[in-house]
Design an enzyme around this catalytic site. Structure first.
Site, PDB file in Angstrom:
ATOM      1  N   ASP A 121      -0.072   5.236   1.007  1.00  0.00           N
ATOM      2  CA  ASP A 121      -0.118   6.317   2.116  1.00  0.00           C
ATOM      3  C   ASP A 121      -0.064   5.341   3.332  1.00  0.00           C
ATOM      4  OD1 ASP A 121      -1.221   8.829   0.620  1.00  0.00           O
ATOM      5  OD2 ASP A 121      -2.415   7.459  -0.582  1.00  0.00           O
TER       6      ASP A 121
ATOM      7  N   ASP B  68       0.731  -1.061   0.144  1.00  0.00           N
ATOM      8  CA  ASP B  68      -0.016  -0.015   0.060  1.00  0.00           C
ATOM      9  C   ASP B  68       1.075   1.252   0.115  1.00  0.00           C
ATOM     10  OD1 ASP B  68      -2.161   1.502   0.280  1.00  0.00           O
ATOM     11  OD2 ASP B  68      -2.025   1.721   2.603  1.00  0.00           O
TER      12      ASP B  68
END
Lengths: 323, 323
Positions: free
Chosen positions: A33, A31
């Site tokens: 952020d 991922d």
């Protein structure tokens, strides 16, 4: 205590254990952020981790629910923040995968009404999917505005320019049961560095689900579809060879579980280890899908693991240029 | 068939049966939109029904989830559409009752952040409750805008001027667990005469519930609170003496059931008799609360029932003026 009750998961791991894990995996899914960066600031050491993984021959893939920018902009952002060896093909955003879904699965014939940022519209255009152009008329209301006659899908993503009129138009389009109801992701909110929060796509989807009485098909994590996009590009990926690394239990860990990956929570983002332990200790079996197999404080914890790991041979400079 | 399976409710009634029912009830509670009027057009015969009920000594009360106008404007609207004998005290709107809740139940000390129309703000002002004034700055974003330091409640109603910024601000205020989360009503959408629909408060609440991870306290129907307001004003009302008349099963009929009233569905609005029958025939016991006891095509069906009903003596003209 965990052992006594037969709990598993949430295993905090360090250098040698991380090394064994990385040795066993061919695909490392990140991922972005809260894992790789916070907004415009890279997590310390993250760039080195990513380039080391690539240098060691791992397939590194970025799987983000953030639908606000086209993939091209991600490449620029990676570069700007010091990740100089990340390429377009490694980036799977919810906007890109939504465009693939509309083009290849729905095979949409007609226009798409978009609630979302320009980046989402750009991804659709790249895929050759026409979007309804919004006239910028301050006097338009749902009573007097024009509705496009050929809207075959409503796509909802993060939209910091949301207005009541957009919501109302989308609700009207969705009255047609043949109009597909699609969402880039279901993230409920996003933390801002100021301590404030930003309502996410999940918030806008909920509004539209209530107004339309319908359920959206969600493309982003935790739905499996983004893995199907990855698998299709890499011509088949064995889930047992994949490690999903993320900061959010309800999206990243669940996505990993849904796809049959090993999962790792990094504590530089939204979810805390206590929440993971609570899910682990819960009696609800569905909660077990939210429990990470492994936990690290930050992906910088990977760095010692590379010492002594066999590196792939560097391609010759000549070849590198021709790629 | 209904009888064979022991179903009850959904009884279609006419003249003499309506007369018996009205004779047994002291309080007649009406929803407005879809029952009394459609927008700016009164349901044919409705004004005559209302004035006949009042003339026959019934307490007629209007219970509306519509939060967009202050009660004063309702009086004007009633008058404009030919209901000349409806007074302020007969009108219980979700905005008025929300103001009462904030003043008398929550006893809010601080400002209220309102997502809603001016009419909702006006009701709060009438009750002496200060609202956050919104600066009209087109460049404001959730990253740079000011947040009021003393917001003690977020109140959400129908808002056709909703923006992402309002939603984001409300989400930020709700991070404080002491900030009350209140909603005027939970109506999901409203039909427009054009066949279009308007997202309702319920749609906006859903967005905010997802963004905040909290549940709103809902003032309007089907919550009992509006009946508490009525009962408090009339110094005690026996629910057995009440008939609730509405057009929406999920709000009006459920409200009636929740309060212990007899309920009547009128078919001039949102819900169809088939939906009521479906709920009645359903095996889910909770669905039974959505089943009306009685059904009429329109409240104009009341008119024949007044023939022969004993009228209350008209007060002398002198007295009428002095009231």
């Amino acid at each position: 205590m965990a052992g006594a009750f037969g709990f598993k998961g949430c295993q905090k791991i360090r250098g040698p254990q991380i090394r064994s894990l990385l040795e066993a995996k061919d695909y490392i899914l990140f991922d972005c952020d809260g894992v790789i960066w916070h907004g415009e600031k890279a997590i310390t050491g993250a760039a080195k981790v990513v380039s080391s993984l690539i240098r060691h021959g791992k397939n590194v893939v970025f799987v983000t629910n953030n639908s606000t920018r086209p993939r091209e902009n991600y490449v620029h952002k990676f570069c700007r923040l010091g990740f100089t060896d990340v390429m377009l093909e490694q980036i799977f955003s919810s906007s890109y995968c939504s465009a693939l879904y509309l083009r290849d699965v729905v095979k949409v014939c007609g226009q798409v009404f978009v609630i979302g940022c320009d980046g989402l519209r750009r991804e659709l255009q790249e895929a050759g999917i026409p979007c309804v152009e919004e006239a910028d008329d301050p006097d338009a209301t749902i009573y007097n505005c024009a509705l496009a006659p050929d809207v075959k899908a409503v796509l909802v993503g993060h939209d910091d320019q949301l207005t009541f009129l957009k919501l109302a138009k989308a609700s009207c389009y969705l009255r047609d049961p043949d109009c597909v109801f699609l969402a880039t992701d279901n993230d409920p909110w996003h933390p801002l560095s100021s301590g404030r929060i930003l309502p996410g796509s999940g918030s806008l989807i909920a509004a539209l689900e209530v107004a339309s009485g319908r359920k959206a098909t969600v493309i982003g994590k935790p739905s499996r579809f983004m893995f199907e996009c990855i698998s299709s590009q890499f011509r088949g990926v064995d889930p047992a060879q994949c490690l999903m690394i993320g900061d959010r239990l309800e999206t990243d860990m669940l996505f990993g579980s849904n796809c049959g990956f090993d999962t790792m929570l990094t504590l530089t983002g939204v979810s805390q280890i206590e929440e993971a332990q609570e899910y682990r200790n819960s009696e609800l079996t569905t909660n077990q899908s939210l429990v990470p197999d492994y936990v690290v404080d930050t992906i910088a914890d990977f760095l010692p693991a590379f010492e002594g790991l066999e590196e792939q041979e560097e391609p010759e400079e000549q070849e590198e240029k021709s790629n």
